[in-house]
Design an enzyme around this catalytic site. Structure first.
Site, PDB file in Angstrom:
ATOM      1  N   LYS A 116      40.894  80.400  82.117  1.00 58.77           N
ATOM      2  CA  LYS A 116      40.525  80.932  80.635  1.00 58.77           C
ATOM      3  C   LYS A 116      39.778  80.705  79.452  1.00 58.77           C
ATOM      4  CE  LYS A 116      45.816  81.148  79.370  1.00 58.77           C
ATOM      5  NZ  LYS A 116      46.829  81.391  78.712  1.00 58.77           N
ATOM      6  N   LYS A 198      47.585  86.430  89.238  1.00 54.38           N
ATOM      7  CA  LYS A 198      49.381  86.882  88.379  1.00 54.38           C
ATOM      8  C   LYS A 198      49.247  87.651  87.543  1.00 54.38           C
ATOM      9  CE  LYS A 198      49.617  83.565  84.321  1.00 54.38           C
ATOM     10  NZ  LYS A 198      50.455  83.502  83.595  1.00 54.38           N
ATOM     11  N   LYS A 201      50.750  88.318  80.670  1.00 51.64           N
ATOM     12  CA  LYS A 201      51.090  89.762  78.918  1.00 51.64           C
ATOM     13  C   LYS A 201      49.821  89.238  78.676  1.00 51.64           C
ATOM     14  CE  LYS A 201      53.235  85.858  77.542  1.00 51.64           C
ATOM     15  NZ  LYS A 201      53.345  84.813  77.009  1.00 51.64           N
TER      16      LYS A 201
HETATM   17  P1  ATP Z   1      49.576  84.700  79.232  1.00 51.11           P
HETATM   18  O1  ATP Z   1      48.723  85.957  79.696  1.00 51.11           O
HETATM   19  O2  ATP Z   1      49.392  85.069  77.278  1.00 51.11           O
HETATM   20  O3  ATP Z   1      48.698  82.651  79.409  1.00 51.11           O
HETATM   21  P2  ATP Z   1      51.560  84.462  80.484  1.00 51.11           P
HETATM   22  O4  ATP Z   1      52.162  85.259  81.014  1.00 51.11           O
HETATM   23  O5  ATP Z   1      51.029  83.932  81.112  1.00 51.11           O
HETATM   24  O6  ATP Z   1      51.060  84.116  79.301  1.00 51.11           O
HETATM   25  P3  ATP Z   1      53.922  82.568  79.317  1.00 51.11           P
HETATM   26  O7  ATP Z   1      53.796  82.765  77.880  1.00 51.11           O
HETATM   27  O8  ATP Z   1      52.594  81.042  79.914  1.00 51.11           O
HETATM   28  O9  ATP Z   1      52.810  83.033  79.918  1.00 51.11           O
HETATM   29  O10 ATP Z   1      54.030  81.666  80.006  1.00 51.11           O
HETATM   30  C1  ATP Z   1      55.370  81.583  80.409  1.00 51.11           C
HETATM   31  C2  ATP Z   1      56.394  81.130  81.635  1.00 51.11           C
HETATM   32  O11 ATP Z   1      56.194  82.544  82.682  1.00 51.11           O
HETATM   33  C3  ATP Z   1      56.280  80.651  82.512  1.00 51.11           C
HETATM   34  O12 ATP Z   1      56.990  79.581  82.772  1.00 51.11           O
HETATM   35  C4  ATP Z   1      55.528  80.583  83.815  1.00 51.11           C
HETATM   36  O13 ATP Z   1      54.970  79.713  84.460  1.00 51.11           O
HETATM   37  C5  ATP Z   1      56.318  82.584  83.935  1.00 51.11           C
HETATM   38  N1  ATP Z   1      54.877  83.265  84.361  1.00 51.11           N
HETATM   39  C6  ATP Z   1      54.160  83.362  83.981  1.00 51.11           C
HETATM   40  N2  ATP Z   1      53.616  84.491  84.348  1.00 51.11           N
HETATM   41  C7  ATP Z   1      53.955  84.470  85.508  1.00 51.11           C
HETATM   42  C8  ATP Z   1      54.089  85.309  86.990  1.00 51.11           C
HETATM   43  N3  ATP Z   1      53.015  86.620  86.617  1.00 51.11           N
HETATM   44  N4  ATP Z   1      54.728  85.275  87.710  1.00 51.11           N
HETATM   45  C9  ATP Z   1      56.036  84.039  87.747  1.00 51.11           C
HETATM   46  N5  ATP Z   1      56.051  83.426  86.651  1.00 51.11           N
HETATM   47  C10 ATP Z   1      55.006  83.794  85.104  1.00 51.11           C
END
Ligand code: ATP
Ligand code: LTN
Length: 335
Positions: A116, A198, A201
């Site tokens: 990040k 990964k 969002k």
């Molecule tokens: P951002 O992109 O804003 O960092 P994010 O999409 O990574 O957000 P978070 O809100 O940080 O999502 O994570 C919420 C939950 O979703 C956490 O338990 C995280 O481990 C899970 N998660 C996020 N992205 C993935 C993914 N690609 N595959 C599986 N689990 C995920």
């Protein structure tokens, strides 16, 4: 253990955008499976979200939308404690105490921080660096036994465990040492455009993710555009990471095994696979999308859930923080 004798779960999602299929398959789907057997605390972690710049009105809106998505995914508000992180001030307070027990070296090894900070060099703020301490505070405040998350959070979970043990050793037994819970197959859903990254969002390329609230049309288009390879055979292998990711998603949403899916497409090309997979994804997301849109029109109902949630969460958080303040030598506040 909680008052009802059930083990405790804590988990959170950042209101940094709409939920993706990655959030659902990596986290929310396990929450729905575990909610009957555990005393669950689920939070919209807005304090984590501001570690990257957010538009205030958008953040406010997304926090409520996230609550609606939790419920649309099947999280029962009568069974679980659902709340907004900033409504329980003990998160910030425990964060301070734990940050005095966390080493700079531990935080600088965190891969999420490295990723990040590379993305937003203009905004290298201290909160992004200490993000995992706040996450540990979230978990330890509720004495959570189990934390269902995607495997991108493994390193952060290790820190939460280390901090619990460190505090317990330095003072006396206070925190529960939590266990991470990672779903098989989809503990890391990958980007549809860059299958070695990964699905996220906050990805600037919207073709990389599928949102739970995505229209049927757009979901099908994104799957059609998903990056595959030139092998041309539906196989589950390390050499075909794009396809492997699609198979994992297909399998998780339809409860068919990877082997069944590979067998189904023997002798068929990627076109047929993608078409049928897209139909399966659209169908399994449809009820969630409809319920989500319905809930968004019921703001008073959503408000009643997060108000009740914060009251219950704060009660438990306060008990833990009072014990922590006592052990570290803070004078008790009797007024
Ligand atoms: P951002 O992109 O804003 O960092 P994010 O999409 O990574 O957000 P978070 O809100 O940080 O999502 O994570 C919420 C939950 O979703 C956490 O338990 C995280 O481990 C899970 N998660 C996020 N992205 C993935 C993914 N690609 N595959 C599986 N689990 C995920
Ligand atoms: N850091 C997590 C979100 C999060 C979380 C938590 C998850 C914040 N606090 C506590 C589980 C438990 C993420 O997914 N990026």
């Amino acid at each position: 253990m909680s008052g009802e004798g059930k083990k405790v779960i804590f988990s959170g999602v950042q209101p940094s955008g709409k939920m993706t299929l990655g959030n659902y398959l990596g986290a929310l789907k396990s929450w729905t499976e575990l909610q009957h057997d555990f005393d669950c605390y689920f939070s919209m972690v807005n304090m984590h979200a501001i570690t990257v710049p957010q538009d205030p009105e958008v953040l406010r809106r997304q926090t409520i939308e996230l609550l609606a998505q939790f419920i649309a995914c099947g999280i029962d508000p009568d069974l679980n404690t659902i709340f907004i992180q900033s409504h329980v001030p003990q998160h910030a307070e425990l964060n301070w105490v734990l940050s005095t027990m966390t080493y700079m070296g531990e935080l600088s090894r965190m891969t999420q921080y490295k990723d990040k900070s590379k993305k937003s060099e203009a905004n290298l703020n201290a909160g992004l660096f200490t993000y995992p301490v706040l996450m540990a505070s979230d978990i330890l405040l509720y004495k959570a036994d189990v934390v269902p998350v995607g495997d991108d959070q493994k390193q952060h979970m290790e820190l939460a465990r280390d901090l619990a043990e460190r505090f317990n050793n330095r003072f006396s037994d206070t925190f529960v040492v939590p266990e991470g819970y990672y779903p098989k197959g989809t503990s890391r859903v990958m980007s549809l455009q860059e299958p070695l990254k990964k699905m996220s969002k906050s990805d600037s390329n919207e073709n990389g993710y599928i949102l739970l609230a995505e229209s049927a049309d757009s979901t099908a288009k994104k799957i059609k555009k998903a990056v595959t390879d030139s092998v041309g055979v539906v196989n589950y292998s390390d050499e075909q990471p794009g396809l492997r990711n699609l198979i994992n998603i297909y399998s998780a949403l339809t409860d068919q095994t990877v082997e069944q899916i590979v067998d189904m497409y023997e002798g068929k090309g990627y076109g047929a696979f993608k078409k049928e997979m897209a139909e399966a994804v659209v169908e399994s997301l449809r009820p969630m999308r409809e319920q989500y849109n319905y809930l968004l029109d019921n703001r008073d109902y959503l408000e009643s859930i997060y108000v009740k949630g914060a009251q219950k969460a704060e009660k438990r958080a306060k008990e833990t923080l009072d014990a922590v303040y006592d052990k570290i030598g803070f004078v008790k506040r009797n007024y």
